[in-house]
Design a protein around this motif. Structure first.
Motif, PDB file in Angstrom:
ATOM      1  N   ALA A   1       0.932  -0.975   0.303  1.00  0.00           N
ATOM      2  CA  ALA A   1       0.198   0.107   0.477  1.00  0.00           C
ATOM      3  C   ALA A   1       0.869   1.101   0.039  1.00  0.00           C
ATOM      4  O   ALA A   1       1.560   0.908   0.783  1.00  0.00           O
ATOM      5  CB  ALA A   1      -0.465  -0.216   1.291  1.00  0.00           C
ATOM      6  N   ARG A   2       0.428   1.873  -0.865  1.00  0.00           N
ATOM      7  CA  ARG A   2       1.661   3.539  -1.397  1.00  0.00           C
ATOM      8  C   ARG A   2       0.403   4.910  -0.060  1.00  0.00           C
ATOM      9  O   ARG A   2      -0.266   4.969  -0.362  1.00  0.00           O
ATOM     10  CB  ARG A   2       1.536   3.774  -2.307  1.00  0.00           C
ATOM     11  N   PRO A   3       1.238   4.984   0.646  1.00  0.00           N
ATOM     12  CA  PRO A   3       0.750   6.707   1.037  1.00  0.00           C
ATOM     13  C   PRO A   3      -0.259   7.349   0.220  1.00  0.00           C
ATOM     14  O   PRO A   3       0.429   8.032  -1.404  1.00  0.00           O
ATOM     15  CB  PRO A   3       1.796   7.356   1.680  1.00  0.00           C
ATOM     16  N   ILE A   4      -1.762   8.087   0.096  1.00  0.00           N
ATOM     17  CA  ILE A   4      -1.686   9.038  -0.803  1.00  0.00           C
ATOM     18  C   ILE A   4      -1.767  10.270  -0.439  1.00  0.00           C
ATOM     19  O   ILE A   4      -1.797  10.381   0.491  1.00  0.00           O
ATOM     20  CB  ILE A   4      -3.643   8.748  -0.691  1.00  0.00           C
ATOM     21  N   GLU A   5      -0.646  10.647  -1.665  1.00  0.00           N
ATOM     22  CA  GLU A   5      -0.704  11.475  -2.065  1.00  0.00           C
ATOM     23  C   GLU A   5      -1.985  12.950  -1.149  1.00  0.00           C
ATOM     24  O   GLU A   5      -3.052  12.877  -2.138  1.00  0.00           O
ATOM     25  CB  GLU A   5       0.075  12.921  -3.283  1.00  0.00           C
ATOM     26  N   ASN A   6      -1.519  13.907  -1.069  1.00  0.00           N
ATOM     27  CA  ASN A   6      -2.903  15.330  -0.838  1.00  0.00           C
ATOM     28  C   ASN A   6      -4.686  14.769  -0.427  1.00  0.00           C
ATOM     29  O   ASN A   6      -5.669  14.385  -0.204  1.00  0.00           O
ATOM     30  CB  ASN A   6      -2.824  15.592  -1.872  1.00  0.00           C
ATOM     31  N   ALA A   7      -3.888  13.044   0.500  1.00  0.00           N
ATOM     32  CA  ALA A   7      -5.085  13.040   1.147  1.00  0.00           C
ATOM     33  C   ALA A   7      -5.627  14.357   2.077  1.00  0.00           C
ATOM     34  O   ALA A   7      -5.742  14.882   2.650  1.00  0.00           O
ATOM     35  CB  ALA A   7      -5.302  11.657   2.076  1.00  0.00           C
ATOM     36  N   SER A   8      -7.493  13.857   1.813  1.00  0.00           N
ATOM     37  CA  SER A   8      -8.326  14.181   2.483  1.00  0.00           C
ATOM     38  C   SER A   8      -8.590  14.852   4.110  1.00  0.00           C
ATOM     39  O   SER A   8      -9.673  15.421   4.324  1.00  0.00           O
ATOM     40  CB  SER A   8      -9.709  14.402   1.699  1.00  0.00           C
ATOM     41  N   CYS A   9      -8.323  13.691   4.687  1.00  0.00           N
ATOM     42  CA  CYS A   9      -8.243  13.591   6.156  1.00  0.00           C
ATOM     43  C   CYS A   9      -6.858  13.910   6.862  1.00  0.00           C
ATOM     44  O   CYS A   9      -5.709  14.418   6.207  1.00  0.00           O
ATOM     45  CB  CYS A   9      -8.022  11.937   6.488  1.00  0.00           C
ATOM     46  N   PRO A  10      -7.788  15.061   7.769  1.00  0.00           N
ATOM     47  CA  PRO A  10      -6.451  15.845   8.628  1.00  0.00           C
ATOM     48  C   PRO A  10      -5.511  15.033   9.953  1.00  0.00           C
ATOM     49  O   PRO A  10      -5.991  13.829  10.116  1.00  0.00           O
ATOM     50  CB  PRO A  10      -7.144  16.844   9.128  1.00  0.00           C
ATOM     51  N   LEU A  11      -4.062  15.701   8.970  1.00  0.00           N
ATOM     52  CA  LEU A  11      -3.224  15.464  11.040  1.00  0.00           C
ATOM     53  C   LEU A  11      -3.841  15.678  12.023  1.00  0.00           C
ATOM     54  O   LEU A  11      -3.949  16.855  12.045  1.00  0.00           O
ATOM     55  CB  LEU A  11      -1.672  16.100  10.550  1.00  0.00           C
ATOM     56  N   PRO A  12      -3.362  14.942  12.527  1.00  0.00           N
ATOM     57  CA  PRO A  12      -3.635  14.786  13.985  1.00  0.00           C
ATOM     58  C   PRO A  12      -2.795  16.550  14.932  1.00  0.00           C
ATOM     59  O   PRO A  12      -1.935  16.487  14.623  1.00  0.00           O
ATOM     60  CB  PRO A  12      -3.013  13.902  14.979  1.00  0.00           C
ATOM     61  N   GLN A  13      -3.818  16.200  15.786  1.00  0.00           N
ATOM     62  CA  GLN A  13      -2.933  18.242  16.180  1.00  0.00           C
ATOM     63  C   GLN A  13      -1.768  17.737  17.149  1.00  0.00           C
ATOM     64  O   GLN A  13      -1.605  16.438  17.468  1.00  0.00           O
ATOM     65  CB  GLN A  13      -3.830  18.659  16.707  1.00  0.00           C
ATOM     66  N   ARG A  14      -0.584  18.272  17.396  1.00  0.00           N
ATOM     67  CA  ARG A  14       0.061  18.560  18.366  1.00  0.00           C
ATOM     68  C   ARG A  14      -0.458  18.567  20.010  1.00  0.00           C
ATOM     69  O   ARG A  14      -1.241  19.082  19.478  1.00  0.00           O
ATOM     70  CB  ARG A  14       1.194  18.909  17.528  1.00  0.00           C
ATOM     71  N   ARG A  15       0.063  17.389  20.361  1.00  0.00           N
ATOM     72  CA  ARG A  15       0.400  17.257  22.047  1.00  0.00           C
ATOM     73  C   ARG A  15       0.776  18.019  22.525  1.00  0.00           C
ATOM     74  O   ARG A  15       1.557  18.484  23.709  1.00  0.00           O
ATOM     75  CB  ARG A  15      -0.925  15.989  22.392  1.00  0.00           C
ATOM     76  N   GLY A  16       2.626  17.485  21.996  1.00  0.00           N
ATOM     77  CA  GLY A  16       3.297  18.164  23.253  1.00  0.00           C
ATOM     78  C   GLY A  16       3.672  19.148  21.918  1.00  0.00           C
ATOM     79  O   GLY A  16       4.077  19.684  21.442  1.00  0.00           O
ATOM     80  N   LEU A  17       4.366  20.369  22.940  1.00  0.00           N
ATOM     81  CA  LEU A  17       4.690  21.466  22.867  1.00  0.00           C
ATOM     82  C   LEU A  17       5.790  21.911  23.335  1.00  0.00           C
ATOM     83  O   LEU A  17       6.268  21.559  24.425  1.00  0.00           O
ATOM     84  CB  LEU A  17       4.116  22.488  23.239  1.00  0.00           C
ATOM     85  N   SER A  18       7.403  22.890  22.712  1.00  0.00           N
ATOM     86  CA  SER A  18       8.124  23.212  22.849  1.00  0.00           C
ATOM     87  C   SER A  18       7.922  23.995  24.142  1.00  0.00           C
ATOM     88  O   SER A  18       6.836  24.753  24.051  1.00  0.00           O
ATOM     89  CB  SER A  18       8.594  22.852  21.664  1.00  0.00           C
ATOM     90  N   ARG A  19       8.330  24.622  24.855  1.00  0.00           N
ATOM     91  CA  ARG A  19       8.690  26.500  26.162  1.00  0.00           C
ATOM     92  C   ARG A  19       8.315  26.844  25.217  1.00  0.00           C
ATOM     93  O   ARG A  19       7.315  27.931  25.307  1.00  0.00           O
ATOM     94  CB  ARG A  19       9.891  26.702  26.404  1.00  0.00           C
ATOM     95  N   VAL A  20       8.567  27.312  23.809  1.00  0.00           N
ATOM     96  CA  VAL A  20       7.956  28.634  23.275  1.00  0.00           C
ATOM     97  C   VAL A  20       6.139  28.458  22.358  1.00  0.00           C
ATOM     98  O   VAL A  20       5.831  29.479  23.027  1.00  0.00           O
ATOM     99  CB  VAL A  20       9.388  29.073  22.403  1.00  0.00           C
ATOM    100  N   GLN A  21       6.155  27.778  22.281  1.00  0.00           N
ATOM    101  CA  GLN A  21       5.011  27.073  21.463  1.00  0.00           C
ATOM    102  C   GLN A  21       3.562  26.558  22.426  1.00  0.00           C
ATOM    103  O   GLN A  21       3.197  27.076  23.002  1.00  0.00           O
ATOM    104  CB  GLN A  21       5.026  25.540  20.924  1.00  0.00           C
ATOM    105  N   ALA A  22       4.586  26.366  24.124  1.00  0.00           N
ATOM    106  CA  ALA A  22       2.978  26.574  25.016  1.00  0.00           C
ATOM    107  C   ALA A  22       3.191  27.548  25.392  1.00  0.00           C
ATOM    108  O   ALA A  22       2.091  27.997  25.659  1.00  0.00           O
ATOM    109  CB  ALA A  22       3.938  25.455  25.905  1.00  0.00           C
ATOM    110  N   ALA A  23       4.250  28.728  26.062  1.00  0.00           N
ATOM    111  CA  ALA A  23       4.069  30.020  25.869  1.00  0.00           C
ATOM    112  C   ALA A  23       2.643  30.516  25.209  1.00  0.00           C
ATOM    113  O   ALA A  23       2.265  31.078  25.418  1.00  0.00           O
ATOM    114  CB  ALA A  23       4.861  30.915  26.211  1.00  0.00           C
ATOM    115  N   GLY A  24       3.596  30.397  23.481  1.00  0.00           N
ATOM    116  CA  GLY A  24       2.531  31.069  22.510  1.00  0.00           C
ATOM    117  C   GLY A  24       0.724  30.485  23.078  1.00  0.00           C
ATOM    118  O   GLY A  24       0.019  31.370  22.235  1.00  0.00           O
TER     119      GLY A  24
END
Length: 96
Positions: free
Chosen positions: A5-28
């Motif tokens: 099976a090959r990954p589908i390019e431009n698949a319509s399903c969204p990527l999961p949101q990131r749960r872990g954040l760096s310090r700068v990302q968490a501050a923002g």
């Protein structure tokens, strides 16, 4: 021959949101700068990070819970310019 099976390019399903954040990302994420975020972690208003192979990562769910517990009147270092949504502030009993 079996076709893999090959990954589908431009698949319509969204990527999961990131749960872990760096310090700068968490501050923002919570709407403050990195130095204010550091102070909030030190005084317990924000959670400590998780350590993953030497990296410090903040859990988005823990940040949400800590943010929900914040009391708007808990600290006297509030900024009067951030007080009102209509861009007016009160100085000596008069609105500007």
């Amino acid at each position: 021959m079996i076709e893999l099976a090959r990954p589908i390019e431009n698949a319509s399903c969204p990527l999961p949101q990131r749960r872990g954040l760096s310090r700068v990302q968490a501050a923002g994420y919570i709407g403050v700068g990195a130095s204010k975020f550091n102070a909030m972690v030190l005084d317990g208003r924000m959670p400590a990070p998780k350590k993953v192979d030497g990296r410090r990562i903040w859990d988005k769910n823990a940040l949400d819970a800590a943010f929900d517990r914040l009391d708007e009147n808990a600290h006297a270092d509030s900024n009067p310019w951030d007080a009102d949504d209509d861009n007016t502030i009160e100085i000596r009993g008069r609105r500007h």
